[in-house]
Design an enzyme around this catalytic site. Structure first.
Site, PDB file in Angstrom:
ATOM      1  N   LYS A  54      31.786  40.369  43.901  1.00  0.00           N
ATOM      2  CA  LYS A  54      31.529  41.199  42.725  1.00  0.00           C
ATOM      3  C   LYS A  54      30.305  40.658  41.971  1.00  0.00           C
ATOM      4  O   LYS A  54      29.455  41.436  41.529  1.00  0.00           O
ATOM      5  CB  LYS A  54      32.768  41.219  41.811  1.00  0.00           C
ATOM      6  CG  LYS A  54      33.912  42.041  42.399  1.00  0.00           C
ATOM      7  CD  LYS A  54      35.240  41.830  41.695  1.00  0.00           C
ATOM      8  CE  LYS A  54      36.355  42.553  42.451  1.00  0.00           C
ATOM      9  NZ  LYS A  54      37.700  42.301  41.917  1.00  0.00           N
ATOM     10  N   GLN A  98      40.930  39.053  37.477  1.00  0.00           N
ATOM     11  CA  GLN A  98      41.209  39.109  38.907  1.00  0.00           C
ATOM     12  C   GLN A  98      42.710  38.919  39.168  1.00  0.00           C
ATOM     13  O   GLN A  98      43.314  37.970  38.686  1.00  0.00           O
ATOM     14  CB  GLN A  98      40.384  38.034  39.637  1.00  0.00           C
ATOM     15  CG  GLN A  98      40.512  38.075  41.140  1.00  0.00           C
ATOM     16  CD  GLN A  98      39.983  39.366  41.767  1.00  0.00           C
ATOM     17  OE1 GLN A  98      38.921  39.860  41.410  1.00  0.00           O
ATOM     18  NE2 GLN A  98      40.748  39.926  42.695  1.00  0.00           N
ATOM     19  N   ASP A 121      38.461  48.146  35.344  1.00  0.00           N
ATOM     20  CA  ASP A 121      39.398  48.388  36.449  1.00  0.00           C
ATOM     21  C   ASP A 121      40.266  49.623  36.184  1.00  0.00           C
ATOM     22  O   ASP A 121      40.985  50.075  37.067  1.00  0.00           O
ATOM     23  CB  ASP A 121      40.324  47.172  36.645  1.00  0.00           C
ATOM     24  CG  ASP A 121      39.747  46.151  37.610  1.00  0.00           C
ATOM     25  OD1 ASP A 121      38.997  46.560  38.519  1.00  0.00           O
ATOM     26  OD2 ASP A 121      40.046  44.950  37.457  1.00  0.00           O
TER      27      ASP A 121
END
Ligand code: NAD
Length: 293
Positions: A54, A98, A121
């Protein structure tokens, strides 16, 4: 005739080039440099790889990134404090925590604490609610990548039967919501499918899969979907990433599906590269929304 491969890598490259251009235009017009903050708790090897990918992708697109590393014994309170700091930091456009988080952490509380305006997200209940009403702020990265791929391959979804296998909050559920919607802001009409969401308690999964024009497999079981389940000519999207002795394999028996389907995504090189790509798009979208607010 074997199926055509849905080349996620190529589509990801195309979208990343577009994002890079949009970032450059935004900054040239006086916008702030978009910035993603990724929080990594502990030493999970797969998570380290994902976060590194990422960061690299951000760099390629001209998006700043900051990796916040926290030890594996971090408490919920310590992580909440960090998230709140990032929420308050006006230089941070998007925040990603994460997953998976270590067991001692209340993951739900942490994700609920991320500012919905920075929730790239799209896991926050506020953002999930907006998606369910067809007026999203952000679309979750993996399902968003899948719809981008279908759209860019001109695969019709309106009126089609779709079978989504797996009901996770990250993939299956939002995928079903998005494909059954009446337009998801991707330009023109898109979605409008008749979606069946299958899971571990589905009574007769093979007969449901057999009706599907499009199958999205997000289960986490190697080669679970076999050729005999598929309708000839079906479009098969394999989200699964399973580490086996034979290397990475998806949830679909790829070689077998290639003989029956019209399109199949490979693993790796299918859905995976698109997930990271849509994170970049969401970070840019967050920066633009915050700038315009
Ligand atoms: P999850 O473990 O949260 O959910 C799995 C789902 O599969 C559950 O809803 C469960 O009901 C269903 N399931 C399990 N066994 C089943 C069975 N026998 N029959 C029918 N349904 C069954 O998984 P997830 O987070 O959605 O991830 C699924 C897979 O996708 C994993 O392999 C994961 O690594 C992968 N993944 C890939 C990407 C990507 O970018 N390519 C992103 C997210 C997840």
């Amino acid at each position: 005739m074997p199926a055509e491969i849905l080349d996620g890598k190529a589509i990801a490259k195309q979208i990343q080039a577009e994002t890079k251009q949009k970032v450059a235009n935004f900054v040239a017009a006086g916008g702030p440099q978009p910035k993603l903050a990724a929080v990594l708790v502990g030493e999970d090897p797969a998570s380290q790889v994902y976060v590194r990918n990422k960061e690299r992708a951000c760099k390629r697109a001209g998006i700043d990134s900051e990796l916040v590393r926290m030890p594996g014994d971090t408490t919920t309170e310590q992580l909440l404090e960090k998230v709140n700091q990032l929420n308050a930091d006006s230089a941070v456009s998007g925040i990603l925590v994460q997953l998976p988080l270590p067991d001692q952490i209340d993951a739900r509380l942490v994700l609920d604490t991320v500012d919905p305006n920075k929730d790239v997200d799209a896991f926050h209940p506020h953002n999930v609610g907006l998606i369910s009403q067809g007026r999203h702020r952000f679309l979750p990265c993996t399902p968003h990548g899948i719809v981008q791929m279908l759209k860019r391959y001109n695969i019709e979804t309106t009126g089609k039967n779709v079978c989504v296998i797996g009901r996770s909050d990250i993939v299956g559920k939002p995928m079903a919501m998005m494909l059954s919607g009446y337009g998801i802001g991707l330009g023109g009409e898109f979605a409008n499918a008749t979606v069946t969401l299958c899971h571990s308690r589905t009574a007769d999964l093979p007969s449901t899969v057999a009706q599907a024009d499009i199958v999205v497999a997000a289960i986490g079981r190697p080669k679970f979907v076999t050729a005999d389940m598929l309708k000839p000519g079906a479009v098969v999207v394999d989200v699964g990433i399973n580490r086996t002795d034979d290397g990475l394999v998806g949830d679909v028996d790829f070689d077998a599906a290639m003989q029956v389907a019209s399109y199949v995504t490979p693993v790796p090189g299918g859905v995976g590269p698109l997930t990271v790509t849509m994170l970049l798009e969401n970070t840019l979208a967050a920066a633009i929304q915050q700038h315009d607010a």
